[in-house]
Design a protein around this motif. Structure first.
Motif, mmCIF file in Angstrom:
data_model
loop_
_atom_site.group_PDB
_atom_site.id
_atom_site.type_symbol
_atom_site.label_atom_id
_atom_site.label_comp_id
_atom_site.label_asym_id
_atom_site.label_seq_id
_atom_site.Cartn_x
_atom_site.Cartn_y
_atom_site.Cartn_z
ATOM 1 N N ASN A 84 -4.185 5.915 10.834
ATOM 2 C CA ASN A 84 -3.342 6.947 10.234
ATOM 3 C C ASN A 84 -3.040 8.085 11.196
ATOM 4 O O ASN A 84 -1.997 8.728 11.087
ATOM 5 C CB ASN A 84 -3.990 7.499 8.959
ATOM 6 N N ASP A 134 -9.317 2.976 9.229
ATOM 7 C CA ASP A 134 -8.182 3.533 8.474
ATOM 8 C C ASP A 134 -7.769 4.882 9.048
ATOM 9 O O ASP A 134 -6.582 5.142 9.249
ATOM 10 C CB ASP A 134 -8.529 3.703 6.998
ATOM 11 N N ARG A 135 -8.737 5.753 9.300
ATOM 12 C CA ARG A 135 -8.434 7.073 9.856
ATOM 13 C C ARG A 135 -7.809 6.948 11.240
ATOM 14 O O ARG A 135 -6.864 7.655 11.576
ATOM 15 C CB ARG A 135 -9.693 7.937 9.907
ATOM 16 N N ASN A 152 -12.022 -3.192 5.245
ATOM 17 C CA ASN A 152 -12.663 -2.161 4.421
ATOM 18 C C ASN A 152 -13.345 -1.081 5.258
ATOM 19 O O ASN A 152 -14.273 -0.435 4.805
ATOM 20 C CB ASN A 152 -13.694 -2.798 3.476
ATOM 21 N N ASP A 153 -12.867 -0.867 6.466
ATOM 22 C CA ASP A 153 -13.481 0.086 7.383
ATOM 23 C C ASP A 153 -12.741 1.426 7.328
ATOM 24 O O ASP A 153 -11.615 1.548 7.805
ATOM 25 C CB ASP A 153 -13.434 -0.490 8.799
ATOM 26 N N ASP A 154 -13.364 2.447 6.719
ATOM 27 C CA ASP A 154 -12.727 3.755 6.571
ATOM 28 C C ASP A 154 -12.418 4.416 7.905
ATOM 29 O O ASP A 154 -11.388 5.069 8.062
ATOM 30 C CB ASP A 154 -13.615 4.696 5.736
ATOM 31 N N GLU A 155 -13.302 4.267 8.875
ATOM 32 C CA GLU A 155 -13.072 4.869 10.188
ATOM 33 C C GLU A 155 -11.845 4.248 10.862
ATOM 34 O O GLU A 155 -11.044 4.938 11.483
ATOM 35 C CB GLU A 155 -14.302 4.704 11.073
ATOM 36 N N GLN A 177 0.870 -1.167 0.000
ATOM 37 C CA GLN A 177 0.000 0.000 0.000
ATOM 38 C C GLN A 177 0.908 1.219 0.000
ATOM 39 O O GLN A 177 1.780 1.348 0.856
ATOM 40 C CB GLN A 177 -0.897 0.010 1.232
#
Length: 81
Positions: free
Chosen positions: A66, A62-63, A57-60, A32
């Motif tokens: 990060n 990921d945030r 696949n969980d955007d929250e 990635q």
């Protein structure tokens, strides 16, 4: 270290063999690529997704992952250190 960058329409990043060895990557490794400011960070996708399991696949999520990484890269040592 100097690396020459060339443009391509493919989703492929070509790395010198010596850098692949240092990063413990092999031909065909999925990574990635994350651009943060003027830095490019590579993370092995297979290991990353294996750790995340159902949250792949969980955007929250990921945030949340990060945020500490960005804070760490922006942190600077005081002049006295």
């Amino acid at each position: 270290m100097t690396i020459i960058v060339k443009r391509s329409n493919e989703n492929t990043i070509y790395l010198p063999a010596w850098l692949m060895a240092i990063l413990n990557l092999s031909e065909g490794s999925a990574v990635q690529a994350v651009v943060e400011g003027q830095s490019l960070r590579l993370a092995r996708l297979d290991r990353f997704l294996a750790l995340r399991g159902a949250l792949a696949n969980d955007d929250e999520f990921d945030r949340a992952l990060n945020w500490p990484d960005q804070a760490w890269t922006q942190w600077t040592l005081p002049n006295s250190v």
